[in-house]
Write an enzyme that holds these catalytic residues in place. Structure first.
Site, PDB file in Angstrom:
ATOM      1  N   SER A   1       1.283  -1.081  -0.031  1.00  0.00           N
ATOM      2  CA  SER A   1       0.398  -0.034  -0.263  1.00  0.00           C
ATOM      3  C   SER A   1       1.483   1.277  -0.115  1.00  0.00           C
ATOM      4  CB  SER A   1      -0.576  -0.445   1.427  1.00  0.00           C
ATOM      5  OG  SER A   1      -1.241   1.137   1.344  1.00  0.00           O
TER       6      SER A   1
ATOM      7  N   TYR B   1      -1.657  -0.789  10.776  1.00  0.00           N
ATOM      8  CA  TYR B   1      -1.895  -0.896   9.103  1.00  0.00           C
ATOM      9  C   TYR B   1      -0.679  -0.635   8.387  1.00  0.00           C
ATOM     10  CZ  TYR B   1      -3.762  -0.942   4.424  1.00  0.00           C
ATOM     11  OH  TYR B   1      -4.235  -1.288   3.214  1.00  0.00           O
TER      12      TYR B   1
END
Ligand code: NDP
Length: 240
Positions: free
Chosen positions: A132, A145
């Site tokens: 990401s 995350y």
């Protein structure tokens, strides 16, 4: 006959768009996720759909072996399954950290190990992992995350170096914010609201899951000698 493509997390978002794009060109596929009915509803040709939790290596591996018995060895695995539970580390439930690390990191490593030894032996194959932009730079409320996605970036870089002598490609893609079901699993409603407001305020709402899927397919379909090691892809209007 084209070679087998394995896609994890194909019941929504990027994974579902990937399945549709690869099906257009007749690739045999193994689609994996827990909501098997969503994948079966796509009704794609030459496609096996299996209810698999990627953290369960045994069932993950047996699904891959069953598909390989039918379609031949895996030429591409896209380790896409993931969860994003945004939270303020000082108050977030550690169960959420564990779930993200289990699915986003352990699930990816499971997928890699299941196919990499055959790929090494055949001196051919491609592994594409979903990191990401939160695996490239930090964002508020993304601590756990980010830990999982920086983890994917790091482990992919290491394995890329280990597999390159065997002509096996190992890439990772780092998308920015793209509308899918992903944000919906975050339990803190204020964080969801803030995230949506930021996207709207900068106008970063036009990139689609299909754009990401097509980019991944493009990277795969380059000659085996060409490795797009890391792809960072965001909406043009994304400012961060
Ligand atoms: P979605 O929530 O739409 O899709 C996630 C997929 O992962 C679903 O198919 C879900 O299926 C599957 N999944 C979740 N947990 C498991 C599990 N334990 N075992 C098997 N499958 C699982 O999200 P996206 O399509 O947006 O996300 C795909 C990947 O892209 C993720 O790794 C995400 O972190 C990454 N990403 C997404 C961005 C975005 O803005 N959308 C940006 C950057 C990266 P099911 O629930 O049926 O098991």
């Amino acid at each position: 006959m084209k070679k087998l493509v394995v896609i994890t997390g194909a019941s929504s978002g990027f994974g579902m768009e990937l399945a549709k794009e690869f099906a257009k060109d007749g690739y045999p596929m193994l689609l994996l996720a827990r909501r098997v009915e969503k994948m079966e509803a796509l009704n794609l040709p030459n496609t096996m759909c299996k209810k698999v939790d990627v953290t369960d290596k045994e069932s993950f591996e047996s699904a891959v072996r069953e598909a390989e018995a039918q379609y031949g060895k895996t030429d591409l695995i896209i380790n896409n399954a993931g969860v994003m539970l945004l939270g303020d580390l000082s108050v977030q439930d550690p169960k959420e950290w564990k779930r993200m690390l289990d699915v986003n990191v352990m699930g990816v490593m499971n997928g890699m190990q299941i196919v990499m030894n055959d790929m090494k032996e055949r001196r051919f194959g491609t592994i594409i992992n979903l990191s990401s932009i939160a695996g490239v730079k930090p964002f508020a409320n993304h601590a756990a995350y980010c830990a999982s996605k920086y983890g994917v970036a790091g482990l992919t870089e290491v394995v890329r170096g280990e597999l390159s002598p065997y002509n096996v490609r190992t890439l990772y893609i780092c998308p920015g914010a793209v509308s899918t079901e992903l944000l919906g699993h975050t339990t803190d409603k204020n964080i969801i609201e803030g995230y949506e407001q930021w996207k709207e305020s900068v106008g970063a709402t036009n990139i689609t899951a299909n754009d990401v899927a097509k980019t991944i397919k493009y990277a795969y379909e380059l000659p085996q000698a060409v490795s797009l090691r890391q792809i960072v892809i965001t909406d043009t209007m994304q400012d961060a």
